[in-house]
Write a protein that holds these residues in place. Structure first.
Motif, PDB file in Angstrom:
ATOM      1  N   UNK A  18      -4.462   2.021   0.726  1.00 54.86           N
ATOM      2  CA  UNK A  18      -4.830   1.341   1.969  1.00 54.86           C
ATOM      3  C   UNK A  18      -6.113   0.543   1.858  1.00 54.86           C
ATOM      4  N   UNK A  19      -6.938   0.842   0.856  1.00 56.43           N
ATOM      5  CA  UNK A  19      -8.192   0.077   0.698  1.00 56.43           C
ATOM      6  C   UNK A  19      -7.876  -1.308   0.146  1.00 56.43           C
ATOM      7  N   UNK A  20      -8.705  -2.266   0.487  1.00 54.82           N
ATOM      8  CA  UNK A  20      -8.531  -3.621  -0.031  1.00 54.82           C
ATOM      9  C   UNK A  20      -8.760  -3.612  -1.538  1.00 54.82           C
ATOM     10  N   UNK A  21      -7.858  -4.253  -2.277  1.00 54.33           N
ATOM     11  CA  UNK A  21      -7.958  -4.312  -3.739  1.00 54.33           C
ATOM     12  C   UNK A  21      -7.914  -5.761  -4.195  1.00 54.33           C
ATOM     13  N   UNK A  22      -8.573  -5.990  -5.302  1.00 54.00           N
ATOM     14  CA  UNK A  22      -8.604  -7.324  -5.895  1.00 54.00           C
ATOM     15  C   UNK A  22      -7.380  -7.533  -6.785  1.00 54.00           C
ATOM     16  N   UNK A  38       2.928   2.365  -6.619  1.00 51.13           N
ATOM     17  CA  UNK A  38       1.759   2.046  -5.798  1.00 51.13           C
ATOM     18  C   UNK A  38       2.147   1.014  -4.757  1.00 51.13           C
ATOM     19  N   UNK A  39       1.927   1.348  -3.500  1.00 47.54           N
ATOM     20  CA  UNK A  39       2.174   0.412  -2.402  1.00 47.54           C
ATOM     21  C   UNK A  39       0.817  -0.013  -1.863  1.00 47.54           C
ATOM     22  N   UNK A  40       0.463  -1.267  -2.136  1.00 51.22           N
ATOM     23  CA  UNK A  40      -0.816  -1.814  -1.701  1.00 51.22           C
ATOM     24  C   UNK A  40      -0.652  -2.443  -0.323  1.00 51.22           C
ATOM     25  N   UNK A  41      -1.471  -2.018   0.608  1.00 56.64           N
ATOM     26  CA  UNK A  41      -1.424  -2.583   1.953  1.00 56.64           C
ATOM     27  C   UNK A  41      -2.277  -3.842   2.068  1.00 56.64           C
ATOM     28  N   UNK A  42      -3.234  -3.999   1.122  1.00 57.65           N
ATOM     29  CA  UNK A  42      -4.097  -5.176   1.162  1.00 57.65           C
ATOM     30  C   UNK A  42      -4.498  -5.543  -0.264  1.00 57.65           C
ATOM     31  N   UNK A  47       0.630  -7.544   1.144  1.00 57.97           N
ATOM     32  CA  UNK A  47       1.206  -6.261   0.738  1.00 57.97           C
ATOM     33  C   UNK A  47       1.917  -6.468  -0.594  1.00 57.97           C
ATOM     34  N   UNK A  48       1.849  -5.438  -1.450  1.00 57.85           N
ATOM     35  CA  UNK A  48       2.477  -5.555  -2.771  1.00 57.85           C
ATOM     36  C   UNK A  48       2.837  -4.172  -3.288  1.00 57.85           C
ATOM     37  N   UNK A  49       3.753  -4.155  -4.237  1.00 54.42           N
ATOM     38  CA  UNK A  49       4.185  -2.906  -4.859  1.00 54.42           C
ATOM     39  C   UNK A  49       4.106  -3.069  -6.369  1.00 54.42           C
ATOM     40  N   UNK A  50       3.659  -1.994  -7.046  1.00 48.71           N
ATOM     41  CA  UNK A  50       3.614  -1.990  -8.508  1.00 48.71           C
ATOM     42  C   UNK A  50       4.206  -0.677  -9.005  1.00 48.71           C
ATOM     43  N   UNK A  51       4.645  -0.677 -10.251  1.00 48.89           N
ATOM     44  CA  UNK A  51       5.197   0.502 -10.932  1.00 48.89           C
ATOM     45  C   UNK A  51       6.533   0.959 -10.338  1.00 48.89           C
TER      46      UNK A  51
END
Length: 78
Positions: A18-22, A38-42, A47-51
């Motif tokens: 949920x934390x903002x990532x670069x 990994x589900x990135x909310x920011x 929004x993005x998904x990896x792995x």
């Protein structure tokens, strides 16, 4: 894709970030350090998904097959 991620969440394979990532290597480092989805909310404002297929279990589910049949499924020619 949404259905796949929802199913993986139910199985407990998804880590919500949920934390903002670069997008400049931060997300890639996080993905390399785990075999979880990994589900990135920011991620750079998106929004993005990896792995998605980091484990045999998630790859088998994505292919719609069991882990035991996965090699046969992948080696089939159509």
């Amino acid at each position: 894709m949404r259905e796949f991620i929802a199913a993986m969440r139910k199985k407990g394979f998804v880590t919500e970030v949920k934390k903002a990532c670069s997008t400049e290597m931060e997300a890639a480092r996080m993905a390399a350090a785990t075999d979880r989805i990994l589900f990135f909310h920011n991620l750079g404002g998106k929004r993005a998904v990896m792995n998605l297929t980091a484990t045999r279990q998630s790859l088998a589910h994505a292919l719609g097959t069991g882990e035991q049949e996965m090699v046969r499924t992948l080696s089939r020619t159509t």
